[in-house]
Design an enzyme around this catalytic site. Structure first.
Site, mmCIF file in Angstrom:
data_model
loop_
_atom_site.group_PDB
_atom_site.id
_atom_site.type_symbol
_atom_site.label_atom_id
_atom_site.label_comp_id
_atom_site.label_asym_id
_atom_site.label_seq_id
_atom_site.Cartn_x
_atom_site.Cartn_y
_atom_site.Cartn_z
ATOM 1 C CB ALA A 65 21.014 19.657 27.901
ATOM 2 N N GLY A 108 16.722 21.142 30.660
ATOM 3 C CA GLY A 108 17.656 21.926 31.077
ATOM 4 C C GLY A 108 16.846 23.500 30.583
ATOM 5 C CD GLU A 111 17.727 21.143 35.368
ATOM 6 O OE1 GLU A 111 18.038 20.631 36.663
ATOM 7 O OE2 GLU A 111 18.193 20.905 34.339
ATOM 8 C CD GLU A 131 15.936 16.692 33.265
ATOM 9 O OE1 GLU A 131 16.102 17.952 33.171
ATOM 10 O OE2 GLU A 131 14.474 16.462 33.466
#
Length: 256
Positions: A65, A108, A111, A131
């Protein structure tokens, strides 16, 4: 198709190719890309097609992200599940999705790939969940989806110990379907999608629905789905064609 900035879209023979298109930010997933992916999901829900998600053959799938955006998010943003809701929506798409991955898939980005049904990698693909080192958790699906994909022990090595999964190891543990050279990545993904497209579209949708219902789904779900498919015209067409072909083959082989 609608024009996008963070995505490049092409469609061939009913297969939608979605390229993450923020090369200057290593395809980091930001709010604009999230909105565009939601728009695309709406289209694929209304008009189901097979989809390939890729970062292109440029050495990166998605480097997570957008950290600048994450740094500005607060508790309310976290509870809104901005990335989680998108990836859940991708997971629930009616038809199968393939992640065609060249290079790093971190945070992300990893993911996003877990939300797809099948992953194809190149030798330089690397999965990782950094993370906790940023003071947060992998909160967009990895804590439950990765466990289901590769098992709790290996998932904890990635999520807690910060270990990266190379393409070779990902292949060994079944996280990826195959490992191909970067120049062959999209060809391999399209060949896989084309092979799936030979199946009945409704049977594919129902198989995906049954699998995604999870191990705790009522066992009668398969029976309900099968009952519906047994009365579907596509089933009769395909089985009649199979039986006709088999009968013809037997007659040709009859030595009398």
């Amino acid at each position: 198709m609608t024009a996008h900035q963070g995505l490049r879209l092409t469609e061939t023979d009913g297969i939608v190719e979605i390229t993450l298109n923020r090369p200057d930010r290593r395809n980091a997933i930001d709010a604009h890309m999230i909105a565009e992916l939601h728009d695309l999901c709406a289209d694929l829900e209304h008009n189901p097609r097979l989809a390939i998600i890729t970062g292109g053959a440029n050495g990166v799938f998605a480097a997570g992200a957008d950290i600048a955006e994450l740094n500005r998010r607060n508790r309310a943003d976290a509870l809104a599940g901005i990335n989680l809701n998108l990836f859940d929506r991708i997971r629930r798409l009616p038809m199968p999705t393939i992640a065609a991955m060249d290079g790093h898939a971190l945070g992300g980005g990893a993911e996003l790939s877990y939300a797809c049904d099948i992953r194809i990698a190149t030798p330089r693909t690397v999965f990782g969940q950094p993370e906790p080192r940023l003071g947060i958790i992998a909160g967009a699906g990895a804590t439950h989806r990765l466990v289901r994909l590769i098992g709790e022990s290996v998932a904890k090595q990635v999520l807690l110990a910060g270990e990266h999964l190379t393409a070779e190891r990902a292949l060994d543990i079944g996280l990826v379907h195959s490992v191909v050279e970067p120049s062959e990545l999209l060809t391999a993904a399209h060949e896989l999608a084309a092979n799936m497209s030979k199946s009945s579209a409704i049977a594919l949708r129902m198989t995906k629905l049954a699998v995604d219902a999870g191990p705790n789904a009522h066992p009668q779900l398969d029976l309900v789905i099968q009952a519906m498919l047994f009365e579907d015209g596509e089933k009769y067409r395909r089985m009649d064609a199979f039986l006709s072909k088999t009968t013809t083959s037997i007659e040709r082989a009859d030595p009398r």
